[in-house]
Design a protein around this motif. Structure first.
Motif, PDB file in Angstrom:
ATOM      1  N   LEU A   1       0.846  -1.186   0.000  1.00 41.06           N
ATOM      2  CA  LEU A   1       0.000   0.000   0.000  1.00 41.06           C
ATOM      3  C   LEU A   1       0.881   1.235   0.000  1.00 41.06           C
ATOM      4  O   LEU A   1       1.721   1.412   0.890  1.00 41.06           O
ATOM      5  N   LEU A   2       0.699   2.105  -1.006  1.00 40.74           N
ATOM      6  CA  LEU A   2       1.555   3.269  -1.212  1.00 40.74           C
ATOM      7  C   LEU A   2       0.759   4.548  -0.974  1.00 40.74           C
ATOM      8  O   LEU A   2      -0.270   4.780  -1.627  1.00 40.74           O
ATOM      9  N   LEU A   3       1.227   5.385  -0.052  1.00 38.61           N
ATOM     10  CA  LEU A   3       0.507   6.589   0.369  1.00 38.61           C
ATOM     11  C   LEU A   3       1.287   7.839  -0.026  1.00 38.61           C
ATOM     12  O   LEU A   3       2.512   7.895   0.149  1.00 38.61           O
TER      13      LEU A   3
ATOM     14  N   TRP B   1       4.346   7.699  -7.219  1.00 39.43           N
ATOM     15  CA  TRP B   1       4.686   6.282  -7.200  1.00 39.43           C
ATOM     16  C   TRP B   1       4.721   5.652  -8.590  1.00 39.43           C
ATOM     17  O   TRP B   1       5.209   4.528  -8.752  1.00 39.43           O
ATOM     18  N   LEU B   2       4.199   6.362  -9.593  1.00 40.83           N
ATOM     19  CA  LEU B   2       4.095   5.784 -10.930  1.00 40.83           C
ATOM     20  C   LEU B   2       5.407   5.230 -11.478  1.00 40.83           C
ATOM     21  O   LEU B   2       5.421   4.141 -12.065  1.00 40.83           O
ATOM     22  N   PRO B   3       6.551   5.902 -11.297  1.00 41.91           N
ATOM     23  CA  PRO B   3       7.786   5.384 -11.889  1.00 41.91           C
ATOM     24  C   PRO B   3       8.226   4.023 -11.365  1.00 41.91           C
ATOM     25  O   PRO B   3       9.033   3.345 -12.016  1.00 41.91           O
ATOM     26  N   VAL B   4       7.734   3.607 -10.199  1.00 51.52           N
ATOM     27  CA  VAL B   4       8.212   2.346  -9.614  1.00 51.52           C
ATOM     28  C   VAL B   4       7.173   1.233  -9.623  1.00 51.52           C
ATOM     29  O   VAL B   4       7.495   0.090  -9.294  1.00 51.52           O
ATOM     30  N   LEU B   5       5.929   1.518 -10.020  1.00 47.89           N
ATOM     31  CA  LEU B   5       4.864   0.520  -9.900  1.00 47.89           C
ATOM     32  C   LEU B   5       5.113  -0.703 -10.775  1.00 47.89           C
ATOM     33  O   LEU B   5       5.030  -1.849 -10.301  1.00 47.89           O
ATOM     34  N   GLY B   6       5.352  -0.477 -12.059  1.00 41.73           N
ATOM     35  CA  GLY B   6       5.563  -1.607 -12.949  1.00 41.73           C
ATOM     36  C   GLY B   6       6.765  -2.439 -12.552  1.00 41.73           C
ATOM     37  O   GLY B   6       6.746  -3.677 -12.632  1.00 41.73           O
TER      38      GLY B   6
ATOM     39  N   ALA C   1       2.459  -4.694   3.437  1.00 42.17           N
ATOM     40  CA  ALA C   1       3.554  -3.735   3.459  1.00 42.17           C
ATOM     41  C   ALA C   1       3.003  -2.359   3.139  1.00 42.17           C
ATOM     42  O   ALA C   1       2.059  -2.225   2.357  1.00 42.17           O
ATOM     43  N   VAL C   2       3.566  -1.327   3.750  1.00 38.49           N
ATOM     44  CA  VAL C   2       3.100   0.044   3.557  1.00 38.49           C
ATOM     45  C   VAL C   2       4.301   0.945   3.306  1.00 38.49           C
ATOM     46  O   VAL C   2       5.330   0.826   3.977  1.00 38.49           O
ATOM     47  N   ALA C   3       4.145   1.845   2.325  1.00 43.71           N
ATOM     48  CA  ALA C   3       5.160   2.873   2.076  1.00 43.71           C
ATOM     49  C   ALA C   3       4.478   4.229   2.034  1.00 43.71           C
ATOM     50  O   ALA C   3       3.341   4.345   1.564  1.00 43.71           O
TER      51      ALA C   3
END
Length: 273
Positions: free
Chosen positions: A32-34, A43-48, A100-102
């Protein structure tokens, strides 16, 4: 762009409003990315890249921010209120079990709150240029609160902030992407509510609880951040147990744009069970 491969935007109903989020449809451990005063775009650059490592990233927009419906007020934009909302979002997605949370920026304070108060069963916590201790609110944010800026003044101030925070990754298209949600008055009001609710007591009060926390923690920090300075990360790493600090040189407040491969790889290694 290669970082968008397989990434889609979808939504789920939370509190009667659509909560928008970026994800990759696949099985795997949920991360989960906040976000904070930006939105899920950070967060888009690291999602894929995270998904390629077998994780299921979920980057949500808080109410009134990014592409989500609703609107924040100073009452609903506090760290405890956003933590409450995050637990309802997780329930709406039927996310259960250890996750996991970031968190980035104020999203990092929300993530710390989730861990410190056991609001979700968080197995690992990562913070990316997060607010911590008394590092916030930032002066350039506070200056936009009183008096309330015109739309043009607001967008001009945010353009300057985005350009600076992207550092070497700044392009006209990328700056426009970040600014787009704030062309909507509701988005501007929600941002001002989040800025107005900023209060360092929300992170200072968590420190004793985090010192007792056994949750593994990872700090990823753009070394040249003007306000969430790397010294705060160094202090956190020295005082909070089970914390590792990774420094990103020549990056400021949005290091995911400056070193996406390295950050995605680091997050994937940290979050994999």
């Amino acid at each position: 762009m290669s970082e968008t491969t397989g990434v889609l935007r979808t939504a789920v109903l939370v509190d009667g409003e659509m909560a928008s989020y970026l994800t990759v449809k696949q099985d795997g451990p949920v991360v989960l990315l906040l976000h904070g005063t930006y939105w899920s775009r950070v967060w888009l650059p690291v999602l894929g890249r995270m998904a390629a490592a077998g994780l299921r990233p979920v980057a949500v927009d808080f109410p009134g921010m990014g592409r989500s419906g609703g609107e924040l007020t100073r009452e609903t934009a506090t760290v405890p209120a956003l933590a409450d909302w995050t637990t309802r979002f997780a329930a709406a997605l039927k996310i259960s079990g250890p996750i996991a949370v970031a968190g980035h920026d104020i999203g990092g304070a929300v993530a710390q709150h989730l861990v410190a108060h056991d609001r979700l069963e968080v197995r690992r916590l990562a913070l990316v240029n997060s607010v911590a201790y008394d590092s916030w609110p930032s002066p350039h944010v506070a200056r936009l609160l009183d008096p309330a800026p015109t739309a043009d003044d607001f967008l001009a101030a945010r353009r300057q902030a985005v350009t600076t925070d992207l550092a070497g990754a700044a392009t006209e298209q990328r700056i426009a992407d970040y600014l787009d949600p704030w062309t909507d008055p509701r988005g501007r009001r929600s941002w001002l509510a989040m800025a107005g609710a900023a209060d360092s007591r929300y992170t200072l009060d968590l420190v004793p609880l985090l010192r007792r926390s056994a949750t593994p923690k990872l700090l990823i920090w753009g070394e040249d951040d003007r306000f969430e300075k790397v010294e705060y990360a160094e202090k956190f790493a020295s005082e909070i147990p089970r914390t590792t600090l990774i420094r990103i040189p020549e990056a400021r407040h949005i290091p995911t744009e400056n070193a996406p491969d390295r950050i995605a790889r680091t997050l994937a290694e940290f979050f994999r069970p």
